[in-house]
Design an enzyme around this catalytic site. Sequence first.
Site, PDB file in Angstrom:
ATOM      1  N   HIS A  91       0.838  -1.195   0.000  1.00  0.00           N
ATOM      2  CA  HIS A  91       0.000   0.000   0.000  1.00  0.00           C
ATOM      3  C   HIS A  91       0.866   1.237   0.000  1.00  0.00           C
ATOM      4  O   HIS A  91       1.850   1.322   0.724  1.00  0.00           O
ATOM      5  CB  HIS A  91      -0.945   0.053   1.200  1.00  0.00           C
ATOM      6  CG  HIS A  91      -1.906   1.192   1.106  1.00  0.00           C
ATOM      7  ND1 HIS A  91      -3.103   1.093   0.414  1.00  0.00           N
ATOM      8  CD2 HIS A  91      -1.839   2.470   1.553  1.00  0.00           C
ATOM      9  CE1 HIS A  91      -3.726   2.255   0.460  1.00  0.00           C
ATOM     10  NE2 HIS A  91      -2.975   3.111   1.136  1.00  0.00           N
TER      11      HIS A  91
ATOM     12  N   ASP B 203     -15.052   2.734   6.861  1.00  0.00           N
ATOM     13  CA  ASP B 203     -14.011   3.493   6.167  1.00  0.00           C
ATOM     14  C   ASP B 203     -14.547   4.121   4.893  1.00  0.00           C
ATOM     15  O   ASP B 203     -14.136   5.231   4.528  1.00  0.00           O
ATOM     16  CB  ASP B 203     -12.825   2.592   5.830  1.00  0.00           C
ATOM     17  CG  ASP B 203     -11.733   3.365   5.119  1.00  0.00           C
ATOM     18  OD1 ASP B 203     -11.149   4.265   5.737  1.00  0.00           O
ATOM     19  OD2 ASP B 203     -11.474   3.093   3.928  1.00  0.00           O
TER      20      ASP B 203
ATOM     21  N   ARG C 249     -13.480  12.699   4.666  1.00  0.00           N
ATOM     22  CA  ARG C 249     -12.160  13.321   4.811  1.00  0.00           C
ATOM     23  C   ARG C 249     -11.805  14.101   3.556  1.00  0.00           C
ATOM     24  O   ARG C 249     -11.227  15.183   3.621  1.00  0.00           O
ATOM     25  CB  ARG C 249     -11.105  12.255   5.090  1.00  0.00           C
ATOM     26  CG  ARG C 249     -11.128  11.719   6.513  1.00  0.00           C
ATOM     27  CD  ARG C 249     -10.254  10.485   6.655  1.00  0.00           C
ATOM     28  NE  ARG C 249      -8.899  10.735   6.206  1.00  0.00           N
ATOM     29  CZ  ARG C 249      -8.145   9.837   5.559  1.00  0.00           C
ATOM     30  NH1 ARG C 249      -8.635   8.640   5.271  1.00  0.00           N
ATOM     31  NH2 ARG C 249      -6.917  10.139   5.201  1.00  0.00           N
TER      32      ARG C 249
END
Length: 453
Positions: free
Chosen positions: A86, A165, A172
């Site tokens: 990632h 999430d 966000r």
Amino acid sequence: MSTNLHTIDLIRKKRDRGQLTEEEIRFLVRGAADNSTPPEQLAAWLMAAWLNGLQLDEIRALTVAMRDSGAKFSPAGLGKVAVDKHSTGGVGDKTSFLVAPIAAACGVAVPMISGRALGHTGGTLDKLEAIPGYRTALSLMEFEDVLARVGCSIVSQTPELVPADRVLYALRDRTGTVESPGLICASILSKKLAAGLDALVLDVKTGSGAFLRKREDAEYLAALMVATAEAAGTRTVALMTDMGQPLGAAAGNWIELVESVEVLRGKRPAESEDLRELSLILAGWMIHLGGKAKSPEEGYGMAESVMADGSAVAAFLQMVEAQGGDASVFDQGDFHRPGGTRVVDAWETGYISAMDTTMLGWAVQRTGAGREKAGEPVDPHAGIRFHARRGAFVEKGQPLATLYATREVMLDEPEALLRKATVFSEAKPEPVPLVSAILTREKAEGHLAKKQG
């Protein structure tokens, strides 16, 4: 009891620099996952967390609560070690398209759950969806089937997987709370840990294009993620890598895929050499942590071998087809059809001494390749191809970049940003290492202990 908790109290607590308990964090995450908490309250808590920071215990609790907010994938039935990579995000960052098939060709399972464009950076899923027919939204059963057949699969979060999430990530992006080490850590690791990984390689960006521009902030994030993942039972290493310029030659959607496949097929243009090298380094670590190589250096050599013999690019194309994509488009020279094209020539003679990569990321976004609001479509054909890199000497009038936009009228702003972001000088700049540090568990824990102390 959590039934006595109220979101407004938790917002005030974090606003006033308090530390939330594990129960309180689970309550917040549950409210995000089942949509019982209004988005304006979640946004307020995110801003409070961004302003005042999250403690280590809060971050770990948030990561685990988000991981457990939905179904989880188990790769146990694959009979292979499951390893993923990632990146914390960058401009032109397309290593996923190389490392996943490389590691798969070496016998490692790569269950990769990826995201969409966020802020000034592109999204892996948006890029893959430039391939006609490619499906990023697979069920967990379909995900496992592709992994069993190909060895790698790159997908989006399903409705069952880490639903909290998905809500917080979008908020966000819309509320200016992206650049928070704690929130970034929880977002990344909740998805990765929900995939049942045995090991994880983290690519933490530094430099002008990183979300966290300060070196110490990026190092803290790297240490935080390594320690948090290790505590959850996933063997993890973080590499600090340069994002002081776009990675490779292309930044956009389709044009990044084309560059990736060219590199997988063995082509080595100078503008793509950093992409190739970083991909081999990351894949080497994945292969090592996956138990197929005694060291990351041996893994690097194995990665080079599967690129050279064609098995890596074959795995990528098989993954595309297994997920409904038309792999033949990579051999169609006329597939790329942007609405507007402009070549920007160098306006000075000299060395390219610096690039404001965040500004270049916004230039890419303004071509139509990115989005300003969650859910907006992106143009698969928009983006920027760079013809000269940091450190290169260019003559005035020499092609510097080619812009591709949705419409001709959209080219002016990206060009203005490109000009503002590129700095020329008479002296050649000092080279910047591609990988500047590697953090294992011991180094991460030591770093955190020092910072807390």
